[in-house]
Scaffold this motif. Structure first.
Motif, mmCIF file in Angstrom:
data_model
loop_
_atom_site.group_PDB
_atom_site.id
_atom_site.type_symbol
_atom_site.label_atom_id
_atom_site.label_comp_id
_atom_site.label_asym_id
_atom_site.label_seq_id
_atom_site.Cartn_x
_atom_site.Cartn_y
_atom_site.Cartn_z
ATOM 1 N N UNK A 29 108.174 -88.536 -58.365
ATOM 2 C CA UNK A 29 108.785 -87.975 -57.157
ATOM 3 C C UNK A 29 109.595 -86.745 -57.531
ATOM 4 N N UNK A 30 109.688 -85.834 -56.612
ATOM 5 C CA UNK A 30 110.508 -84.644 -56.810
ATOM 6 C C UNK A 30 111.220 -84.361 -55.491
ATOM 7 N N UNK A 31 112.539 -84.502 -55.523
ATOM 8 C CA UNK A 31 113.344 -84.306 -54.325
ATOM 9 C C UNK A 31 113.971 -82.920 -54.367
ATOM 10 N N UNK A 32 113.887 -82.220 -53.248
ATOM 11 C CA UNK A 32 114.439 -80.876 -53.151
ATOM 12 C C UNK A 32 115.696 -80.874 -52.305
ATOM 13 N N UNK A 33 116.625 -80.038 -52.664
ATOM 14 C CA UNK A 33 117.833 -79.855 -51.873
ATOM 15 C C UNK A 33 118.144 -78.361 -51.818
ATOM 16 N N UNK A 34 118.875 -77.990 -50.773
ATOM 17 C CA UNK A 34 119.195 -76.584 -50.617
ATOM 18 C C UNK A 34 118.396 -75.972 -49.495
ATOM 19 N N UNK A 35 117.568 -75.017 -49.816
ATOM 20 C CA UNK A 35 116.802 -74.301 -48.814
ATOM 21 C C UNK A 35 115.750 -75.194 -48.173
ATOM 22 N N UNK A 36 115.288 -74.825 -47.008
ATOM 23 C CA UNK A 36 114.301 -75.608 -46.268
ATOM 24 C C UNK A 36 113.061 -75.863 -47.119
ATOM 25 N N UNK A 82 108.515 -75.074 -57.250
ATOM 26 C CA UNK A 82 108.494 -74.621 -55.863
ATOM 27 C C UNK A 82 108.103 -73.149 -55.823
ATOM 28 N N UNK A 83 107.124 -72.850 -54.985
ATOM 29 C CA UNK A 83 106.586 -71.489 -54.836
ATOM 30 C C UNK A 83 106.905 -71.014 -53.425
ATOM 31 N N UNK A 84 107.835 -70.070 -53.297
ATOM 32 C CA UNK A 84 108.276 -69.588 -51.996
ATOM 33 C C UNK A 84 107.239 -68.627 -51.443
ATOM 34 N N UNK A 85 106.560 -69.045 -50.360
ATOM 35 C CA UNK A 85 105.441 -68.258 -49.834
ATOM 36 C C UNK A 85 105.447 -68.288 -48.310
ATOM 37 N N UNK A 86 104.684 -67.361 -47.725
ATOM 38 C CA UNK A 86 104.499 -67.371 -46.289
ATOM 39 C C UNK A 86 103.512 -68.445 -45.877
ATOM 40 N N UNK A 114 100.055 -77.321 -50.296
ATOM 41 C CA UNK A 114 100.590 -76.297 -49.416
ATOM 42 C C UNK A 114 101.825 -76.774 -48.658
ATOM 43 N N UNK A 115 102.457 -75.847 -47.999
ATOM 44 C CA UNK A 115 103.704 -76.127 -47.278
ATOM 45 C C UNK A 115 103.571 -77.278 -46.298
ATOM 46 N N UNK A 116 102.462 -77.291 -45.584
ATOM 47 C CA UNK A 116 102.269 -78.323 -44.569
ATOM 48 C C UNK A 116 101.657 -79.592 -45.134
ATOM 49 N N UNK A 117 101.166 -79.522 -46.354
ATOM 50 C CA UNK A 117 100.477 -80.655 -46.955
ATOM 51 C C UNK A 117 98.997 -80.702 -46.631
ATOM 52 N N UNK A 118 98.505 -79.688 -45.954
ATOM 53 C CA UNK A 118 97.128 -79.731 -45.517
ATOM 54 C C UNK A 118 96.095 -79.434 -46.581
ATOM 55 N N UNK A 151 96.878 -87.761 -57.366
ATOM 56 C CA UNK A 151 96.970 -87.325 -55.981
ATOM 57 C C UNK A 151 98.358 -86.754 -55.717
ATOM 58 N N UNK A 152 98.393 -85.544 -55.223
ATOM 59 C CA UNK A 152 99.661 -84.922 -54.836
ATOM 60 C C UNK A 152 99.829 -85.076 -53.336
ATOM 61 N N UNK A 153 101.051 -85.337 -52.914
ATOM 62 C CA UNK A 153 101.356 -85.455 -51.490
ATOM 63 C C UNK A 153 102.802 -85.027 -51.278
ATOM 64 N N UNK A 154 103.182 -84.870 -50.036
ATOM 65 C CA UNK A 154 104.554 -84.489 -49.742
ATOM 66 C C UNK A 154 104.989 -85.087 -48.422
ATOM 67 N N UNK A 155 106.295 -85.256 -48.302
ATOM 68 C CA UNK A 155 106.918 -85.723 -47.067
ATOM 69 C C UNK A 155 108.029 -84.738 -46.760
ATOM 70 N N UNK A 156 107.768 -83.821 -45.847
ATOM 71 C CA UNK A 156 108.744 -82.773 -45.567
ATOM 72 C C UNK A 156 110.005 -83.325 -44.900
ATOM 73 N N UNK A 157 109.888 -84.446 -44.231
ATOM 74 C CA UNK A 157 111.070 -85.058 -43.620
ATOM 75 C C UNK A 157 112.018 -85.603 -44.680
ATOM 76 N N UNK A 158 111.474 -85.926 -45.855
ATOM 77 C CA UNK A 158 112.287 -86.443 -46.956
ATOM 78 C C UNK A 158 112.497 -85.413 -48.065
#
Length: 126
Positions: free
Chosen positions: A20-27, A97-101, A51-55, A68-75
């Motif tokens: 797991x990797x938990x992020x804090x700070x920026x969105x 973390x890769x800050x992208x559009x 990707x940002x949305x997990x898609x 398998x990589x996955x993400x939960x943006x709410x967490x």
């Protein structure tokens, strides 16, 4: 953004772990996220990205079909489920973390990621 990775440990070959990797700070949702690993005496290498949305996801050939990589943006969390582990998977695993559009392509270069977690050790015994 600050990243905190966890979940590493010692496991026998054929076993599983979930990082797991938990992020804090920026969105969190403005970052594509990646997992990399670094074995002793070797350079850090790409493992998986999402990707940002997990898609969309992308994997290195060495882990495709096993990880398998996955993400939960709410967490604010990205995960790496690792199955069928092999001794050659032994390494320190880092999240990045890769800050992208929105809609930006996934990237695999270490230098292309803006922020890194501290790493978590994964050891697979034979």
């Amino acid at each position: 953004v600050q990243l905190q990775a966890s979940g590493g440990g010692l496991v026998q070959a054929g076993g599983s772990l979930r990082l797991s990797c938990v992020a804090s700070g920026r969105t969190f949702s403005v970052y594509n996220m990646g997992w990399f690993r670094q074995a002793p005496g070797k350079e850090r290498e790409f493992v998986a990205a999402i990707t940002r949305s997990g898609g969309y996801t992308y994997y290195s050939d060495s882990v495709k079909g096993r990880f398998t990589i996955s993400r939960d943006n709410a967490k604010n969390t990205v995960y790496l489920q690792m199955n069928s582990l092999k001794p050659e998977d032994t390494a320190v695993y880092y999240c990045g973390a890769d800050y992208v559009g929105f809609g930006a392509a996934l990237r695999v270069g270490v230098g292309e990621y803006d922020y890194w977690g501290q790493g978590t050790q994964v050891t697979v015994s034979s």
